[in-house]
Scaffold this active site. Sequence first.
Site, PDB file in Angstrom:
ATOM      1  N   SER A 129       0.828  -1.200   0.000  1.00 49.07           N
ATOM      2  CA  SER A 129       0.000   0.000   0.000  1.00 49.07           C
ATOM      3  C   SER A 129       0.864   1.253   0.000  1.00 49.07           C
ATOM      4  CB  SER A 129      -0.916   0.034   1.227  1.00 49.07           C
ATOM      5  OG  SER A 129      -1.696   1.212   1.231  1.00 49.07           O
ATOM      6  N   LYS A 183      -4.302  -6.895   3.758  1.00 52.06           N
ATOM      7  CA  LYS A 183      -4.319  -5.791   2.785  1.00 52.06           C
ATOM      8  C   LYS A 183      -5.747  -5.481   2.346  1.00 52.06           C
ATOM      9  CE  LYS A 183      -2.755  -2.816  -0.283  1.00 52.06           C
ATOM     10  NZ  LYS A 183      -3.769  -2.634  -1.317  1.00 52.06           N
ATOM     11  N   HIS A 186      -7.299  -3.517   5.063  1.00 52.68           N
ATOM     12  CA  HIS A 186      -6.737  -2.157   4.952  1.00 52.68           C
ATOM     13  C   HIS A 186      -7.513  -1.349   3.928  1.00 52.68           C
ATOM     14  CE1 HIS A 186      -4.286   0.651   2.582  1.00 52.68           C
ATOM     15  NE2 HIS A 186      -3.638   0.937   3.693  1.00 52.68           N
ATOM     16  N   ASN A 187      -7.748  -1.933   2.751  1.00 50.94           N
ATOM     17  CA  ASN A 187      -8.458  -1.207   1.703  1.00 50.94           C
ATOM     18  C   ASN A 187      -9.905  -0.941   2.077  1.00 50.94           C
ATOM     19  OD1 ASN A 187      -6.027  -1.596   0.378  1.00 50.94           O
ATOM     20  ND2 ASN A 187      -6.974  -2.119  -1.566  1.00 50.94           N
ATOM     21  N   GLU A 190      -9.864   1.918   4.287  1.00 50.18           N
ATOM     22  CA  GLU A 190      -9.617   3.086   3.424  1.00 50.18           C
ATOM     23  C   GLU A 190     -10.927   3.587   2.820  1.00 50.18           C
ATOM     24  OE1 GLU A 190      -7.684   3.432  -0.944  1.00 50.18           O
ATOM     25  OE2 GLU A 190      -6.336   2.593   0.580  1.00 50.18           O
TER      26      GLU A 190
END
Length: 482
Positions: A129, A183, A186-187, A190
Amino acid sequence: MAKADIGLIGLAVMGQNLVLNMADHGYRVAVFNRTTSRVDEFMEGAAKGRSILGCHSMEDLVASLERPRKVMLMVKAGAVVDQFIDSLVPLLDPGDVIIDGGNSHYPDSTRRTRELREKGLRFIGTGISGGEEGARNGPSIMPGGDPEAWPLVQEIFQSIAAKVDGEPCCRWVGPDGAGHFVKMVHNGIEYGDMQLITEAYALMDRALGMDHDAMATVFSDWNQGVLDSYLIEITAEILATKDSDGAPLVTRILDTAGQKGTGKWTGISALELGVPLTLIGEAVFARVLSSLKDERVRAAEILGSPRQPETAASDDYLEALHDALYASKIISYAQGFMLMREAARVEGWTLDYGDIALMWRGGCIIRSAFLNDIKAAYDNDPALQNLVLDAFFTRALKQAEAGWRHAVTLAIGHGVATPAFASALSYFDGYRSARLPANLLQAQRDYFGAHSYERVDRERGTFFHTDWTGRGGDVASSTYEA
């Protein structure tokens, strides 16, 4: 000629910048791209004079690598990754490593880890990222897969990763698809962060009547406190940017948002695992709703806009918006960590949530001072059941609650859609409710489908069925859902 330390396939922006980052840190890198003219352009451009080897075939790339060979794929997720893996396998020897650095779906990384292990090869699926800037100057890197592969790439990955307080934003996450799962979450977070910021922006614009320069100043001020983050920082810069005629550039951008699928995957995983990821789900749906531009324009003509009350005094509400944004952000991360916790239980992973927070403190899109508080929470209690139960976050939510409710009420009164603010508040109220109306829901299920229920005056795990109509029977359903 000296052999290369690592090979990389895929010279789009992310791939090129990662290669340059590796070269900056003293590693010799061999590169290949399916369109070989891009290799030549790269070698004559940014790579010229550096310790980078341009290759025109995968055979040349593999032959140029030190053993055990390490080949990193920076290609489009999905079938393309499998195609390159299939082409690489005959060229590699047992113990060699294939690394997928794209945004792959975590079940694919689990499958690839196991399939390649059967062939004697090691696989790492790693989330990266930070966009092109992060790739060039230090991204957040989240590797998972075959644990035997980690020692072979650890030095390279931790050298090129972002550093916060001298610590690399890269740790081994766990086996199989754990790296890509983290990940993905995480997105998803986001998505939530971005939606929350846009809702604060919408309220400043439509309920408070602020101009964009004033908004930019507020976001810049917010970036000095508990909301200090990359996304708040760039929001201030975006709102201050002018078009060629002096008008705010952001007002000229069409209000339809795109997405690449990781937010959707996060929501689907939450549904499959039974985790109430309400805020991130609303953030994904908000993007979907934004894409219906023509329908929304027609609906506005037919249904009209909400009758607007007088513009509220901004000074009275800015603190409330700040508190709503902060509290909702806490809920978003709490839900994301809940999802990781449940996935770890189901998959048999051992995830270090403090390390995950540390990996996100620098290099990545959601980097923020806030993550230090999350790391402290999990360092204090690695088995923390929910982030909101940590003393620091409990106190923060209680302090923000009044302003949070004030902001959601403002949105309702002015007809401004704030699905993330509102869903976060509903989750907060639901999670801390010792009693929810699910008793009625369960009675309904028993009424029409004989699905049975538990009683508050009996031991948990004992189920009952009522013949609600007098025309049924005593047999409960356990074999179907209606």
